[in-house]
Design a protein around this motif. Sequence first.
Motif, short mmCIF file in Angstrom:
data_model
loop_
_atom_site.label_atom_id
_atom_site.label_comp_id
_atom_site.label_asym_id
_atom_site.label_seq_id
_atom_site.Cartn_x
_atom_site.Cartn_y
_atom_site.Cartn_z
N ARG A 3 20.25 33.49 54.28
CA ARG A 3 21.56 32.85 54.04
C ARG A 3 21.66 32.39 52.60
NH1 ARG A 3 22.30 26.77 55.40
NH2 ARG A 3 24.32 27.44 54.68
N ALA A 364 28.70 30.91 60.94
CA ALA A 364 28.22 30.48 59.63
C ALA A 364 28.12 31.62 58.63
CB ALA A 364 26.86 29.81 59.78
N HIS B 181 37.94 29.34 59.70
CA HIS B 181 36.50 29.24 59.93
C HIS B 181 36.20 28.13 60.94
CE1 HIS B 181 32.25 29.01 59.17
NE2 HIS B 181 32.34 27.76 58.80
N HIS B 307 32.93 30.92 51.22
CA HIS B 307 31.52 30.71 51.50
C HIS B 307 31.40 29.47 52.38
CE1 HIS B 307 27.44 29.04 50.47
NE2 HIS B 307 27.18 30.20 51.00
N ALA B 308 30.89 29.66 53.59
CA ALA B 308 30.77 28.54 54.51
C ALA B 308 29.61 27.67 54.07
CB ALA B 308 30.55 29.04 55.93
N SER B 309 29.90 26.42 53.69
CA SER B 309 28.80 25.57 53.26
C SER B 309 28.16 24.89 54.45
CB SER B 309 29.31 24.54 52.24
OG SER B 309 30.53 23.98 52.69
N ARG B 310 28.88 24.82 55.56
CA ARG B 310 28.28 24.22 56.75
C ARG B 310 28.19 25.23 57.88
NH1 ARG B 310 32.16 20.21 58.09
NH2 ARG B 310 33.43 21.25 56.55
#
Lengths: 365, 310
Positions: A3, A364, B181, B307-310
């Motif tokens: 990731r 995610a 998201h 961009h998924a930070s969590r």
Amino acid sequence: MLRLEKRPNPSRFWLYATPVVAVLLTMIAGGLLFAAMGKNPFEVIRTIFWDPIFGQFAFYLRGQLLVKAGPLILIAIGLALGFRAGIWNIGAEGQYIIGAICAAAVGLAAYPTESRWIFPAMVIAGAFGGWAWAMIPAILKTRFNTNEILVSLMLVYVAETIVAKAATGFLKNPEGMGFPGSRNLSTFPATANPELFAGSGLHWGGVTALVMAILAWVLLSRHILGFQIRLAGQAPRAARFNGVNPNRLVMLCMGASGALAGLAGMFEVTGPAGQITIDFGTGYGFTAIIVAFLGRLNPLGIVLAGFIMALTYVGGEMASTNLGLPDAAIQVFQGMLLFFLLGVDMLTNYRIRLRAAGTTVKGAL
Amino acid sequence: MDFGGINPVTLIATLMVTSVPILLAALGEAVVERSGVLNLGVEGMMILGAIGGFITAVQTGSPVLGFLGGALAGAVLSAIFALLTQVFLANQVATGLALTLFGLGVSSLAGQGYNGIKPPATGKVPFGPLADIPVLGPILFGHDWVVYFSLAMVAAIWWVLRSTRAGLILRAVGENHDAAHALGYRVNRIRLLAILFGGAMAGMGGAYVSLVRVPQWTDGITAGAGWIALAIVVFASWRPWRVLIGAYLFGGISVLQLNLQAAGSAIPVEYLSMAPYLITILVLVVISSGKGKAATGAPAELGHNFHASR
């Protein structure tokens, strides 16, 4: 499971390592491409990257490197100013052509007078032509909020028709026996842009490119305007609170990149090209985009990147005559370089973390 | 019924054919942009589609397979864009430009040895006596299947975006990717699919240039059609029916300019051939003037990477 994790600050190591890694990856991928085309990949890579500097004909080819690198660097520096501020002038090819036409028009108007003021006047005309052509998207952007990417690009096609008209019509050589193309400017002392040292390949365009690189570096790193350019690109909202006028930046960045592209066209038409021809635009304006990114939008980096890109041109020509590699393969090679550059660039802002499987938060990705 | 040597019925029938490449490409790009992705590589995907389709059609002898090959070539190139922008989070503007430069190079490399070959012809759909109706016949019933396909795609995309769940999700991703998201949608995966669809449409549009419009292969055959398609998406405020209007308006201008050239108009050829580009600029100015980003209908997340930070 891998990731990405955003770095708090861009990595300084990867900032410098990215171009190197990208060039290496391009050599590998390019080698595979050349192998697939039935060429010996090692021989091709050596011909492109080694022979022009150290090979048998290096004494001649080194000069050619400067001839190719000059316009690329000059255009890329201007583009980088805009790209830094989030202003996308991708019509440098058109500004390059119009600059050359304006300069040639001044030179031809003065023909056959001999005066040492003709060349400086042509320099001014070239810069003005490029500047004026870039002002069209800039003014439309600031007045009407029109997308500068599309307008500047459309104007490349317009410029290409104008240069065809110039070569066959209003700038045509009256003594050219009906063939298209203007008088050869490089054969008249007043309008020529010759090599400054025989065999070096360095003409006034190369000198200008190096001077402009230094000026642009000072501007970006030491001047308030450079700070505003960088701020506007990285944090547009913060820039507005800081009193940065976005319209002023658009005019300045577009104007500067247009003028530099026009200058590049001027030095080309008076030097290596010599005359206005139907296909005067050879794609420097587009390749300069790759140069700007390869140089990390940093003027000094761009000088280095300009030479690497010039290598692919000069070495590519060698590979084409000696090994029968098609010209288009070099174009593919240059495109690949930009891909790898953009891909590897991720490592500057993100780090890759290994994560145990099963702990994935839903969605995610 | 002629006006200055130009027959309006033929003009309309020709412009429907002329507009197909930019219509297909602009429709695909409209979907891509509605998902919040700005892919400036349309020109590159079109020209790769043009050569991909040409090679497939010449090798297999089937124009239908040619169009599929073109769509595949465009989709493959757009997959590179998707990989770079959705996985490696690269700048979309720069990646799109790279796509165009790369596509132009690859197409010219792949097209060597295909110059001067005639591809298998794409026949008109046999409508029988319907095609002989005066005025309506040539306009409605005198075309090949791709023309009808492009029109069907306008309706299909309009319907999917407006009335289906998939269209709603796509628009949600384009308008607010953080909210999408949070609702559990895979933003980057949805965008990836949109990008591939856009690539396939652009590739098919390119194939139409080399298989029907021209029909042969030369380097740089698309001549900026991809960029014009991008402009038409802006003109259309990202709506399918307006894309159709834009593409037909533009097609009409191109045909008219060619007819004027052929009719020996007093305006020099060079100035006529720059008309499409100048008119595109003019239209962009009219559309974008005096309105903010919201008023033009641009998707709110256009050009922003997620961009998924969590």
